[in-house]
Design a protein around this motif. Structure first.
Motif, short mmCIF file in Angstrom:
data_model
loop_
_atom_site.label_atom_id
_atom_site.label_comp_id
_atom_site.label_asym_id
_atom_site.label_seq_id
_atom_site.Cartn_x
_atom_site.Cartn_y
_atom_site.Cartn_z
N THR A 16 0.85 -1.18 0.00
CA THR A 16 0.00 0.00 0.00
C THR A 16 0.89 1.24 0.00
O THR A 16 2.09 1.14 0.28
CB THR A 16 -0.91 0.03 1.25
OG1 THR A 16 -0.08 0.10 2.41
CG2 THR A 16 -1.78 -1.21 1.33
N THR A 17 0.32 2.39 -0.28
CA THR A 17 1.11 3.61 -0.43
C THR A 17 1.96 3.90 0.80
O THR A 17 3.16 4.15 0.68
CB THR A 17 0.19 4.81 -0.70
OG1 THR A 17 -0.64 4.48 -1.82
CG2 THR A 17 0.99 6.05 -1.04
N ASP A 18 1.35 3.84 2.01
CA ASP A 18 2.13 4.20 3.19
C ASP A 18 3.18 3.14 3.53
O ASP A 18 4.28 3.47 3.98
CB ASP A 18 1.23 4.51 4.40
CG ASP A 18 0.14 3.47 4.62
OD1 ASP A 18 -0.07 2.64 3.72
OD2 ASP A 18 -0.49 3.48 5.69
N GLN A 19 2.86 1.87 3.29
CA GLN A 19 3.87 0.82 3.49
C GLN A 19 5.05 1.01 2.55
O GLN A 19 6.21 0.91 2.94
CB GLN A 19 3.28 -0.58 3.21
CG GLN A 19 2.33 -1.11 4.25
CD GLN A 19 1.69 -2.41 3.81
OE1 GLN A 19 1.59 -2.70 2.63
NE2 GLN A 19 1.25 -3.18 4.78
N ARG A 21 5.99 3.83 1.01
CA ARG A 21 6.75 5.03 1.36
C ARG A 21 7.67 4.76 2.54
O ARG A 21 8.83 5.15 2.54
CB ARG A 21 5.80 6.19 1.67
CG ARG A 21 6.52 7.51 1.82
CD ARG A 21 5.58 8.68 1.97
NE ARG A 21 4.81 8.92 0.76
CZ ARG A 21 3.48 9.04 0.73
NH1 ARG A 21 2.78 8.94 1.83
NH2 ARG A 21 2.87 9.25 -0.41
N ALA A 22 7.14 4.06 3.56
CA ALA A 22 7.95 3.74 4.74
C ALA A 22 9.14 2.85 4.36
O ALA A 22 10.27 3.09 4.80
CB ALA A 22 7.10 3.05 5.79
N ARG A 25 11.71 4.95 2.34
CA ARG A 25 12.42 5.88 3.23
C ARG A 25 13.51 5.14 3.99
O ARG A 25 14.64 5.61 4.11
CB ARG A 25 11.46 6.51 4.23
CG ARG A 25 10.64 7.66 3.70
CD ARG A 25 9.73 8.21 4.78
NE ARG A 25 10.50 8.83 5.85
CZ ARG A 25 9.97 9.24 7.00
NH1 ARG A 25 8.68 9.07 7.24
NH2 ARG A 25 10.72 9.79 7.92
#
Length: 119
Positions: A16-19, A21-22, A25
């Protein structure tokens, strides 16, 4: 195997997007800390533009750039390293701070691996 017809920088990497991105990063942080890293080719291709952007921010060297880097990189000591050690090495160079070298396939899932390193 699906052909990559999407725009660059829009690989979903099965997350998913937040996974995603994390994960990116964290990988960019680890990569800038160590100077090289072995990962899959698609991840390396995703890491490259982000890492190069962080080095470019380091070359600017002002407070705004520092804060932008702090917002993305997960550890302050790595941000300091980018600004004090890594970026000054590339003052003459306009981009292209990283190199991706294919290293074969991973035994477990036959994923194509690559080594990404600072030039």
């Amino acid at each position: 195997m699906k052909e990559e017809t999407e725009m660059p920088g829009t690989r979903k990497l099965g997350k998913t997007t937040d996974q995603r991105r994390a994960m990116l990063r964290q990988q960019v942080t680890d990569f800038l800390d160590k100077g090289k890293m072995e990962t899959t080719i698609t991840r390396a291709k995703e890491i490259r533009p982000m890492a190069e952007k962080m080095i470019t921010l380091g070359k600017k060297g002002d407070l705004a750039a520092y804060r932008q880097a702090m917002a993305f990189i997960t550890r302050e000591d790595v941000v300091k390293k980018v600004f004090k050690e890594i970026a000054p090495n590339y003052t003459e160079r306009n981009g292209g701070y990283t190199r991706i070298t294919r290293t074969g396939v991973r035994r477990g899932d036959a994923a194509e691996t690559a080594m990404i390193e600072l030039v």
